[in-house]
Design a protein around this motif. Structure first.
Motif, mmCIF file in Angstrom:
data_model
loop_
_atom_site.group_PDB
_atom_site.id
_atom_site.type_symbol
_atom_site.label_atom_id
_atom_site.label_comp_id
_atom_site.label_asym_id
_atom_site.label_seq_id
_atom_site.Cartn_x
_atom_site.Cartn_y
_atom_site.Cartn_z
ATOM 1 N N ASP A 1 35.339 33.228 32.893
ATOM 2 C CA ASP A 1 34.631 34.429 33.318
ATOM 3 C C ASP A 1 35.412 35.095 34.441
ATOM 4 O O ASP A 1 35.348 34.672 35.595
ATOM 5 C CB ASP A 1 33.221 34.025 33.779
ATOM 6 N N LEU A 2 36.167 36.155 34.092
ATOM 7 C CA LEU A 2 37.095 36.739 35.062
ATOM 8 C C LEU A 2 36.370 37.341 36.266
ATOM 9 O O LEU A 2 36.847 37.278 37.387
ATOM 10 C CB LEU A 2 37.953 37.805 34.383
ATOM 11 N N ARG B 1 35.012 36.935 42.007
ATOM 12 C CA ARG B 1 34.004 36.961 43.060
ATOM 13 C C ARG B 1 34.110 35.722 43.963
ATOM 14 O O ARG B 1 33.981 35.823 45.180
ATOM 15 C CB ARG B 1 32.606 37.036 42.430
ATOM 16 N N ILE B 2 34.360 34.560 43.374
ATOM 17 C CA ILE B 2 34.433 33.345 44.207
ATOM 18 C C ILE B 2 35.839 33.092 44.736
ATOM 19 O O ILE B 2 36.043 32.196 45.555
ATOM 20 C CB ILE B 2 33.928 32.098 43.437
ATOM 21 N N GLY B 3 36.797 33.904 44.311
ATOM 22 C CA GLY B 3 38.204 33.687 44.665
ATOM 23 C C GLY B 3 38.479 33.438 46.139
ATOM 24 O O GLY B 3 39.022 32.383 46.510
ATOM 25 N N ASN C 1 42.177 35.827 39.578
ATOM 26 C CA ASN C 1 41.906 37.196 39.137
ATOM 27 C C ASN C 1 41.406 38.081 40.283
ATOM 28 O O ASN C 1 40.530 38.912 40.113
ATOM 29 C CB ASN C 1 40.871 37.186 37.999
ATOM 30 N N MET C 2 41.950 37.869 41.492
ATOM 31 C CA MET C 2 41.528 38.696 42.626
ATOM 32 C C MET C 2 42.314 40.001 42.636
ATOM 33 O O MET C 2 43.449 40.061 42.166
ATOM 34 C CB MET C 2 41.766 37.935 43.941
ATOM 35 N N GLY D 1 41.971 42.155 48.045
ATOM 36 C CA GLY D 1 41.338 40.871 48.346
ATOM 37 C C GLY D 1 42.376 39.799 48.632
ATOM 38 O O GLY D 1 42.212 38.988 49.553
ATOM 39 N N ILE D 2 43.445 39.806 47.831
ATOM 40 C CA ILE D 2 44.515 38.829 48.035
ATOM 41 C C ILE D 2 45.143 39.013 49.410
ATOM 42 O O ILE D 2 45.326 38.055 50.178
ATOM 43 C CB ILE D 2 45.590 38.968 46.931
ATOM 44 N N GLY D 3 45.426 40.288 49.736
ATOM 45 C CA GLY D 3 46.039 40.581 51.040
ATOM 46 C C GLY D 3 45.135 40.146 52.177
ATOM 47 O O GLY D 3 45.581 39.499 53.139
#
Lengths: 202, 237
Positions: free
Chosen positions: B56-57, B62-64, B136-137, B141-143
């Protein structure tokens, strides 16, 4: 400089190991501590260095001036362990302790030459034999200057020639006004040393 | 004391601390240093999550940030037990403690923490953006997660140093350190994760939790080394 112990007592794990130890050492004097296993030789050295708390009496270090206000700051402590990293080369180890403790009379190369390890400074410390490791640890005493040497079984693992060489180094240190307290079972080859036999009176 | 001698003392102390920093970095890179252990653990945890959670991408995205933070926190704790224990085993710790009269032991501990962080935790921060893709962030969000990890993970090392100093004499102190330290790291985790979410979820703020995270790190940079130095000073035997 003077190192004075007054009515000194030490304990290990809550049990008294020795008590009423008295000595006074001035410039150029050495104390050789002997005694059976478990008599508290190592404990005494660690108490002098300040690594263990004093149980009774006190130990004072006088006349060190601004550079050496306490026994801890004035001493080289050579314990059972060599305090060297096996993953680093001998030279890297010595360079670190020289930088950490402040420069001394001899450079790293000279110190290695003096203890008879010239030419193997590039080897990882882990490759050395027991005696060679001890000699490298002795070279650590030379790369930075401290007036007070606290030596715990310094000649353990050394061969005859290295023992004699180390005796010469200690004599030289005493002639330059240093103080040595050594715990040992073996004769150290320094003349005029005071003797303290533990485990009989205390 | 005149300004000049004070400056000299600072130069001397920084020279000594640089030597200690470089030695510890070198040790962490050399064989058996364990610099890679944390990164590999981090990688293993993040790579396993998508298999466990399912494909579930949207859920993964969301939880990433939370998963990255939790995995990084646990990976940080992994290598902490060796922080002082390695020095204790070869006798170096005695000499570091004896240096207390020349340079404060807390400063020595701080330097060891910084070296530990640079050697084994910084690689986690560097790996985090890559592992963010697994989750899948989105780029923002990754930054944000990488930035909060960069700012927040030193706090974990500083608290961990106090735990490591208390447990230094225990042969298998690793688990004990984790148990001791984990509750204290929870505020860091909370503010780190909420700042990461703040960057992507619209009404949530980013700056406020981020600044609290930075404040936590600065506060613990003082408290952790002082507490650790105290424990080491009284823990020698």
């Amino acid at each position: 400089m003077r190192l004075i112990a007054e009515n000194l007592g030490g304990e290990r794990g809550g049990e008294s190991v020795f008590s009423a130890i008295e000595f006074a050492l001035g410039d150029g004097q050495a104390l050789v501590v002997t005694g059976a296993n478990g008599a508290g030789k190592s404990t005494l050295l660690r108490i002098i260095a300040g690594l263990l708390p004093v149980a009774a009496g006190r130990v004072r270090f006088e006349g060190g001036g601004e550079d050496f206000p306490s026994a801890a700051s004035a001493c080289h402590y050579l314990g059972h362990l060599n305090a060297m990293k096996t993953a680093l080369s001998v030279k890297e180890n010595l360079c670190f302790w020289r930088d950490f403790s402040g420069a001394g009379s001899a450079g790293v190369e000279d110190a290695l030459e003096t203890v008879g390890l010239g030419g193997i400074g590039h080897l990882p410390f882990g490759y050395l034999s027991t005696g060679q490791r001890r000699r490298a640890a002795i070279a650590k005493l030379l790369v930075s200057y401290r007036p007070l040497w606290l030596l715990d079984e310094p000649t353990a693992g050394l061969d005859k020639a290295s023992e004699e060489r180390f005796g010469g180094l200690m004599t030289q240190h005493l002639e330059e006004g240093g103080i040595i307290v050594a715990a040992t079972h073996l004769p150290l080859g320094i003349d005029r040393a005071k003797a303290l036999r533990m485990g009989e009176s205390g | 004391m005149s300004g000049r001698t004070e400056g000299g003392a600072w130069a001397k102390a920084s020279h000594i601390m640089l030597a200690l920093f470089l030695r510890d970095i070198r040790l962490s890179i050399r064989a058996g240093g364990g610099a890679l252990t944390g990164v590999i653990f981090f990688l293993a945890v993040i790579a396993t999550i998508p298999f466990g959670v399912g494909p579930d991408l949207r859920l993964l995205a969301r939880i990433g940030p939370a998963i990255l933070w939790i995995a990084a926190l646990l990976a940080c704790l992994l290598g902490l037990d060796r922080l002082f224990q390695a020095d204790r085993e070869d006798g170096s710790l005695d000499l570091l403690v004896l240096g207390n009269d020349r340079q404060m032991l807390a400063l020595t501990v701080l330097t060891k923490c910084l070296a530990h962080w640079a050697g084994s935790v910084l690689p986690l921060v560097v790996a985090a953006p890559l592992l963010g893709l697994f989750m899948n962030m989105e780029p923002a969000g990754i930054g944000a997660t990488a930035l909060t990890l960069l700012v927040g993970t030193p706090a974990i090392t500083f608290i961990g140093a106090a735990g490591a100093a208390v447990a230094v004499a225990l042969p298998r102190g690793g688990l004990l350190i984790s148990v001791l330290v984990l509750p204290l790291t929870i505020p860091v985790l909370i503010f780190g994760v909420s700042a990461s979410y703040g960057a992507v979820a619209d009404p949530d703020p980013f700056l406020q939790p981020f600044l609290i995270l930075a404040a936590l790190t600065l506060f613990l940079a003082v408290l952790g080394p002082v507490a650790a130095a105290l424990a080491l000073r009284h823990g020698t035997d």
